[in-house]
Design a protein around this motif. Structure first.
Motif, PDB file in Angstrom:
ATOM      1  N   MET A 125       0.812  -1.214   0.000  1.00  0.00           N
ATOM      2  CA  MET A 125       0.000   0.000   0.000  1.00  0.00           C
ATOM      3  C   MET A 125       0.849   1.270   0.000  1.00  0.00           C
ATOM      4  SD  MET A 125      -3.079  -1.202   2.553  1.00  0.00           S
ATOM      5  CE  MET A 125      -4.284  -0.218   1.678  1.00  0.00           C
ATOM      6  N   ASP A 126       2.174   1.121  -0.081  1.00  0.00           N
ATOM      7  CA  ASP A 126       3.084   2.260  -0.141  1.00  0.00           C
ATOM      8  C   ASP A 126       2.794   3.240   0.995  1.00  0.00           C
ATOM      9  OD1 ASP A 126       5.149   3.796  -1.036  1.00  0.00           O
ATOM     10  OD2 ASP A 126       4.070   4.674  -2.733  1.00  0.00           O
ATOM     11  N   LEU A 127       2.785   2.715   2.213  1.00  0.00           N
ATOM     12  CA  LEU A 127       2.450   3.540   3.374  1.00  0.00           C
ATOM     13  C   LEU A 127       3.512   4.598   3.667  1.00  0.00           C
ATOM     14  CD1 LEU A 127       0.926   0.928   5.858  1.00  0.00           C
ATOM     15  CD2 LEU A 127      -0.244   2.449   4.252  1.00  0.00           C
ATOM     16  N   ALA A 128       4.739   4.354   3.255  1.00  0.00           N
ATOM     17  CA  ALA A 128       5.783   5.350   3.487  1.00  0.00           C
ATOM     18  C   ALA A 128       5.460   6.652   2.753  1.00  0.00           C
ATOM     19  CB  ALA A 128       7.133   4.802   3.046  1.00  0.00           C
ATOM     20  N   ASN A 142       3.187  12.215   2.919  1.00  0.00           N
ATOM     21  CA  ASN A 142       2.214  13.211   2.467  1.00  0.00           C
ATOM     22  C   ASN A 142       1.390  13.751   3.637  1.00  0.00           C
ATOM     23  OD1 ASN A 142       3.065  12.811  -0.161  1.00  0.00           O
ATOM     24  ND2 ASN A 142       1.392  11.431  -0.691  1.00  0.00           N
ATOM     25  N   THR A 143       0.938  12.842   4.506  1.00  0.00           N
ATOM     26  CA  THR A 143       0.104  13.258   5.634  1.00  0.00           C
ATOM     27  C   THR A 143       0.879  14.149   6.592  1.00  0.00           C
ATOM     28  OG1 THR A 143      -1.063  11.131   5.428  1.00  0.00           O
ATOM     29  CG2 THR A 143      -1.457  12.427   7.414  1.00  0.00           C
ATOM     30  N   TRP A 182      -4.808  14.741  10.246  1.00  0.00           N
ATOM     31  CA  TRP A 182      -4.505  13.314  10.173  1.00  0.00           C
ATOM     32  C   TRP A 182      -5.771  12.473  10.020  1.00  0.00           C
ATOM     33  CZ3 TRP A 182       0.675  11.767  10.621  1.00  0.00           C
ATOM     34  CH2 TRP A 182       0.884  10.384  10.540  1.00  0.00           C
ATOM     35  N   LYS A 183      -6.823  12.844  10.742  1.00  0.00           N
ATOM     36  CA  LYS A 183      -8.024  12.010  10.736  1.00  0.00           C
ATOM     37  C   LYS A 183      -9.039  12.431   9.676  1.00  0.00           C
ATOM     38  CE  LYS A 183     -10.489  14.665  14.291  1.00  0.00           C
ATOM     39  NZ  LYS A 183     -11.645  15.024  13.422  1.00  0.00           N
ATOM     40  N   ASP A 184      -8.786  13.532   8.995  1.00  0.00           N
ATOM     41  CA  ASP A 184      -9.750  14.007   8.001  1.00  0.00           C
ATOM     42  C   ASP A 184      -9.765  13.056   6.806  1.00  0.00           C
ATOM     43  OD1 ASP A 184     -11.660  15.534   6.859  1.00  0.00           O
ATOM     44  OD2 ASP A 184     -10.360  17.215   6.327  1.00  0.00           O
ATOM     45  N   LYS A 224      -0.461  12.059  -4.277  1.00  0.00           N
ATOM     46  CA  LYS A 224      -0.540  13.164  -3.330  1.00  0.00           C
ATOM     47  C   LYS A 224      -1.594  12.954  -2.253  1.00  0.00           C
ATOM     48  CE  LYS A 224       0.996  16.516  -6.798  1.00  0.00           C
ATOM     49  NZ  LYS A 224       0.688  17.789  -7.517  1.00  0.00           N
ATOM     50  N   GLN A 225      -2.132  11.775  -2.161  1.00  0.00           N
ATOM     51  CA  GLN A 225      -3.203  11.515  -1.202  1.00  0.00           C
ATOM     52  C   GLN A 225      -2.669  11.331   0.212  1.00  0.00           C
ATOM     53  OE1 GLN A 225      -5.221   8.124  -2.866  1.00  0.00           O
ATOM     54  NE2 GLN A 225      -6.521   9.372  -4.201  1.00  0.00           N
ATOM     55  N   THR A 226      -3.546  11.511   1.186  1.00  0.00           N
ATOM     56  CA  THR A 226      -3.195  11.304   2.588  1.00  0.00           C
ATOM     57  C   THR A 226      -3.312   9.825   2.944  1.00  0.00           C
ATOM     58  OG1 THR A 226      -5.466  11.725   3.294  1.00  0.00           O
ATOM     59  CG2 THR A 226      -3.979  13.613   3.180  1.00  0.00           C
ATOM     60  N   LEU A 227      -2.971   9.525   4.175  1.00  0.00           N
ATOM     61  CA  LEU A 227      -2.946   8.136   4.615  1.00  0.00           C
ATOM     62  C   LEU A 227      -4.333   7.504   4.570  1.00  0.00           C
ATOM     63  CD1 LEU A 227      -0.695   6.251   5.617  1.00  0.00           C
ATOM     64  CD2 LEU A 227      -1.285   6.910   7.947  1.00  0.00           C
ATOM     65  N   ASN A 228      -5.338   8.196   5.090  1.00  0.00           N
ATOM     66  CA  ASN A 228      -6.687   7.639   5.122  1.00  0.00           C
ATOM     67  C   ASN A 228      -7.255   7.433   3.719  1.00  0.00           C
ATOM     68  OD1 ASN A 228      -6.663   7.656   7.921  1.00  0.00           O
ATOM     69  ND2 ASN A 228      -7.580   9.684   8.056  1.00  0.00           N
TER      70      ASN A 228
END
Length: 309
Positions: A96-99, A104-105, A242-244, A257-261
């Motif tokens: 999921m390429d969390l790094a 980004n987040t 972070w939670k948005d 360019k997306q955030t973690l969520n």
């Protein structure tokens, strides 16, 4: 003489008795063995209940990332994994390429933090100490925005970032689409103003006598003693970004360019359930660490402006 001296003493004893705090269980009942037993049983049950309510979902999420796919979806579910599979977390990090999503987040969160500290502190300091014309009306209008549900503002905010007035620029897939709306935070401005109101006016007058300007007073006097509330605002700013989910999903359609969520949600359909749960666990770790490390700062900052001393 003896009667006259006893009357004030009785009054003092009555005053002390009235000032004594009342509890659900009186000290006399706690002094008995049965009362102590009932008290500790009820206390243990309440603590156990709240522990299960708050820590139960976290435990279920962490252990779900250690299970196999069949064990995650089976019914009834198992309380403990039959066999540990920590490689699920490694697979989630790579697949999921969390790094990239984590970077980004963090970039969006700390950028929003910087803008909030600059503009919200300036607005709160102006309303508290500089006392501009119609300051109370401006503060009231700011607080009125807290009564508007956030979902109602999504459409006008999206139309604004789609074509910013005057400059006529499209801010989609830009960090400005995250940073600019986060600056207008009436709750943080209210917290900062309440704290600035509790700062003694004598400190500011002494700085003015020494020749300090309003900006110098803010930088050298107000900000150093405002660390607790600045810590609270910083935590709220970072956690808020972070939670948005809805706003980044609308304004950051580019996957790179997306955030973690949003990134986890976009890739959720292509990974097994246990890997998805492992990714969600990794995404939750930073905010949990922030709370555990700065929980004292949160409580001290929220109560710092409550009393003037």
């Amino acid at each position: 003489m003896t009667a006259n001296t006893l009357i004030p003493r009785r009054k003092r004893e009555a005053t002390v008795e009235v000032a004594r705090p009342r509890t659900l269980i009186s000290p006399a009942q706690l002094g008995r063995s049965r009362g102590r037993t009932v008290y500790w049983i009820v206390f243990a049950l309440v603590v156990l209940l709240f522990t299960l309510v708050f820590l139960g979902p976290l435990y279920w999420m962490v252990t779900g990332g250690l299970k196999t796919t069949q064990e995650v979806v089976q019914s009834p579910p198992t309380a403990f994994p039959t066999s540990m599979h920590p490689e699920n977390y490694e697979q989630a990090w790579k697949v999921m390429d969390l790094a990239k999503l984590l970077f980004n987040t963090l970039y969006y969160a700390f950028g929003a933090l910087a803008f909030q500290l600059i503009f919200d502190v300036a607005a709160a300091y102006s309303l508290s100490k500089l006392r501009p014309i119609f300051g109370k009306a401006i503060l009231g209008l700011m607080l009125m925005t807290l009564m508007i549900p956030a979902t109602v503002l999504v459409v006008p905010q999206y139309l604004t970032v789609l074509d910013v007035p005057i400059v006529e620029r499209n801010l989609l897939n830009s960090p400005w689409a995250i940073w600019l709306p986060s600056v207008t935070n009436a709750f943080n401005i209210f917290l900062l103003k309440r704290f600035f109101d509790s700062i003694p006016r004598e400190l500011l007058d002494a700085a003015a006598i020494d020749g300090a300007s309003a900006m110098r007073t803010l930088r050298s006097v107000v900000l150093p003693i405002s660390r607790p509330i600045l810590g609270v605002v910083s935590i709220f700013a970072v956690v808020g970004v972070w939670k948005d989910f809805l706003w980044p999903m609308l304004t950051l359609p580019d996957p790179s360019k997306q955030t973690l969520n949003v990134g986890i949600y976009s890739l959720a359909s292509g990974v097994p359930e246990n890997v998805l749960i492992a990714a969600l666990t990794i995404a939750s770790v930073p905010t949990l660490l922030i709370f555990l490390l700065f929980q004292r700062n949160i409580m001290s900052g929220l109560t710092a402006g409550g009393l003037k001393g």
